[in-house]
Design an enzyme around this catalytic site. Structure first.
Site, PDB file in Angstrom:
ATOM      1  CE  LYS A  66      -4.172  -1.815   2.235  1.00 58.78           C
ATOM      2  NZ  LYS A  66      -5.137  -1.632   3.326  1.00 58.78           N
ATOM      3  CG  ASP A 102      -8.190   0.629   3.773  1.00 57.08           C
ATOM      4  OD1 ASP A 102      -9.022  -0.199   3.367  1.00 57.08           O
ATOM      5  OD2 ASP A 102      -6.962   0.426   3.721  1.00 57.08           O
TER       6      ASP A 102
HETATM    7  P1  NAP Z   1       0.563  -2.975   9.633  1.00 56.19           P
HETATM    8  O1  NAP Z   1       0.774  -1.669   8.965  1.00 56.19           O
HETATM    9  O2  NAP Z   1       1.542  -4.090   9.465  1.00 56.19           O
HETATM   10  O3  NAP Z   1       0.463  -2.659  11.229  1.00 56.19           O
HETATM   11  C1  NAP Z   1       0.399  -3.719  12.148  1.00 56.19           C
HETATM   12  C2  NAP Z   1       0.056  -3.186  13.536  1.00 56.19           C
HETATM   13  O4  NAP Z   1      -0.122  -4.330  14.392  1.00 56.19           O
HETATM   14  C3  NAP Z   1       1.154  -2.339  14.156  1.00 56.19           C
HETATM   15  O5  NAP Z   1       0.577  -1.373  14.999  1.00 56.19           O
HETATM   16  C4  NAP Z   1       1.935  -3.363  14.987  1.00 56.19           C
HETATM   17  O6  NAP Z   1       2.620  -2.834  16.088  1.00 56.19           O
HETATM   18  C5  NAP Z   1       0.794  -4.221  15.492  1.00 56.19           C
HETATM   19  N1  NAP Z   1       1.269  -5.554  15.863  1.00 56.19           N
HETATM   20  C6  NAP Z   1       1.749  -6.520  15.033  1.00 56.19           C
HETATM   21  N2  NAP Z   1       2.091  -7.614  15.752  1.00 56.19           N
HETATM   22  C7  NAP Z   1       1.826  -7.318  17.057  1.00 56.19           C
HETATM   23  C8  NAP Z   1       1.991  -8.041  18.271  1.00 56.19           C
HETATM   24  N3  NAP Z   1       2.470  -9.289  18.296  1.00 56.19           N
HETATM   25  N4  NAP Z   1       1.597  -7.451  19.425  1.00 56.19           N
HETATM   26  C9  NAP Z   1       1.089  -6.195  19.404  1.00 56.19           C
HETATM   27  N5  NAP Z   1       0.913  -5.446  18.280  1.00 56.19           N
HETATM   28  C10 NAP Z   1       1.297  -6.014  17.123  1.00 56.19           C
HETATM   29  O7  NAP Z   1      -0.848  -3.600   9.284  1.00 56.19           O
HETATM   30  P2  NAP Z   1      -2.160  -2.806   8.786  1.00 56.19           P
HETATM   31  O8  NAP Z   1      -2.157  -2.720   7.304  1.00 56.19           O
HETATM   32  O9  NAP Z   1      -2.264  -1.558   9.591  1.00 56.19           O
HETATM   33  O10 NAP Z   1      -3.334  -3.831   9.179  1.00 56.19           O
HETATM   34  C11 NAP Z   1      -3.727  -3.994  10.522  1.00 56.19           C
HETATM   35  C12 NAP Z   1      -4.947  -4.923  10.582  1.00 56.19           C
HETATM   36  O11 NAP Z   1      -6.071  -4.283   9.994  1.00 56.19           O
HETATM   37  C13 NAP Z   1      -4.751  -6.256   9.829  1.00 56.19           C
HETATM   38  O12 NAP Z   1      -5.332  -7.295  10.599  1.00 56.19           O
HETATM   39  C14 NAP Z   1      -5.533  -6.043   8.554  1.00 56.19           C
HETATM   40  O13 NAP Z   1      -6.001  -7.257   8.015  1.00 56.19           O
HETATM   41  C15 NAP Z   1      -6.675  -5.173   9.069  1.00 56.19           C
HETATM   42  N6  NAP Z   1      -7.336  -4.390   7.993  1.00 56.19           N
HETATM   43  C16 NAP Z   1      -8.639  -4.628   7.760  1.00 56.19           C
HETATM   44  C17 NAP Z   1      -9.287  -3.909   6.763  1.00 56.19           C
HETATM   45  C18 NAP Z   1     -10.732  -4.178   6.487  1.00 56.19           C
HETATM   46  O14 NAP Z   1     -11.227  -3.758   5.423  1.00 56.19           O
HETATM   47  N7  NAP Z   1     -11.474  -4.813   7.384  1.00 56.19           N
HETATM   48  C19 NAP Z   1      -8.603  -2.931   6.021  1.00 56.19           C
HETATM   49  C20 NAP Z   1      -7.248  -2.707   6.320  1.00 56.19           C
HETATM   50  C21 NAP Z   1      -6.625  -3.447   7.309  1.00 56.19           C
HETATM   51  P3  NAP Z   1       4.153  -2.342  15.963  1.00 56.19           P
HETATM   52  O15 NAP Z   1       4.099  -0.950  15.409  1.00 56.19           O
HETATM   53  O16 NAP Z   1       4.658  -2.409  17.355  1.00 56.19           O
HETATM   54  O17 NAP Z   1       4.847  -3.315  15.038  1.00 56.19           O
END
Ligand code: NAP
Length: 279
Positions: A66, A102
């Site tokens: 993205k 989003d």
């Molecule tokens: P991302 O940019 O990789 O961010 C991941 C986030 O999760 C960061 O804040 C990270 O913290 C945290 N994290 C990862 N592993 C962790 C752990 N073991 N313990 C605590 N925190 C942890 O991912 P993203 O794109 O923002 O997506 C986040 C979620 O939203 C995903 O599950 C995705 O599928 C979902 N999503 C859903 C939709 C929908 O349409 N429903 C749309 C977009 C995203 P750190 O900064 O400490 O690494």
């Protein structure tokens, strides 16, 4: 000519998007296929360039591309610039426009439920790409009471500085007091997809006021949602957001109103097939 639209990511095989997007295309009689375009990082530039083919209408973009795609398109819509990421590419002649749906996708189910977001105290777990879209959406709704809690607090602090809103915390016990004054708790961490992990201890949800709303962007049942429900709090998973962001992409590609209810039903069926029923 059959038109093409597709999903760029790596991996993409798990995606529900082809199911509900194709249902919409077929329902409106648009001669187009929604395809999966698995793209390892080394092939991203070539993949984005291939969107200029005459039959291609656009693309969705997902993990891990993205942010990178935002650098590869010709033009960015203002909300994509603010979020700092592109989840939708629209082909306009020879030009590629990058947008981010989003943020409206996140808002859709909350607005449907008539939640007064401007007055809400929101606690956001996570500081990644999804969290950025949530912040942009909440700011646009006039929401001013925001706590951003993240495993790596520095990232939460960066968001507070960049958007000029809220305060930053870790996912530790300092969050307990804040939960007691939270109207909307959002999980935008990547924890929950295994159906077991939770970003915070589940018994902390008991601190939430009885009227509080728990919104997990994961679109399957998570321990966070199941516990919220057991404790009598309203719980919402990310499926409506997924379909709403896809419906907004569809509007941008085809300038037609997609059949949202049909898309949601198709997504619910596909999800039930994959994860079982929810709630
Ligand atoms: P991302 O940019 O990789 O961010 C991941 C986030 O999760 C960061 O804040 C990270 O913290 C945290 N994290 C990862 N592993 C962790 C752990 N073991 N313990 C605590 N925190 C942890 O991912 P993203 O794109 O923002 O997506 C986040 C979620 O939203 C995903 O599950 C995705 O599928 C979902 N999503 C859903 C939709 C929908 O349409 N429903 C749309 C977009 C995203 P750190 O900064 O400490 O690494």
């Amino acid at each position: 000519m059959t038109l093409r639209v597709g999903l760029i990511g790596f991996p993409v095989e798990h995606s529900l998007s082809p199911v509900f997007q194709q249902v919409a295309l077929d329902a409106l009689g648009i001669p187009a296929r929604y395809e999966l375009w698995p793209t390892p990082p080394a092939e991203l530039q070539q993949r984005v360039a291939s969107l200029r083919a005459p039959s291609t209408v656009g693309a969705n973009v997902t993990v891990p591309h993205k942010e990178a795609v935002a650098q590869l398109v010709d033009e960015l819509a203002p909300r994509a610039r603010r979020v700092g990421a592109v989840n939708t590419v629209i082909v306009r002649g020879q030009r590629l426009l990058g947008d981010n749906t989003d943020a409206p996708g996140f808002l859709f189910p909350l607005r449907e439920r008539g939640l007064p977001l401007a007055d809400f105290r929101v606690t956001l777990l996570g500081a990644g790409g999804a969290a950025r879209a949530v912040i942009v959406a909440l700011l646009d709704q006039g929401c001013r009471h925001l706590t951003i809690a993240n495993r790596t607090p520095e990232r939460a602090r960066q968001l507070v500085a960049e958007f000029g809103i809220g305060h930053a915390l870790t996912l530790g016990p300092e969050l307990l007091t804040v939960l007691g004054e939270t109207d909307l708790l959002v999980n935008a961490t990547s924890l929950g997809w295994d159906g077991r992990a939770s970003p915070i201890p589940l018994d902390w949800l008991g601190q939430l006021p009885p009227h509080a709303f728990v919104y997990d962007l994961t679109y399957r049942e998570t321990p966070l949602l199941a516990t919220a429900r057991q404790l009598g709090r309203a719980a919402l998973d990310g499926l409506e957001m997924l379909v709403a962001q896809g419906a907004e992409s569809f509007r941008l590609w085809f300038e037609r109103e997609p059949p949202f209810d049909l898309m949601l039903r198709a997504a619910q069926e596909a999800r039930a097939h994959r994860f079982g029923t929810i709630g």
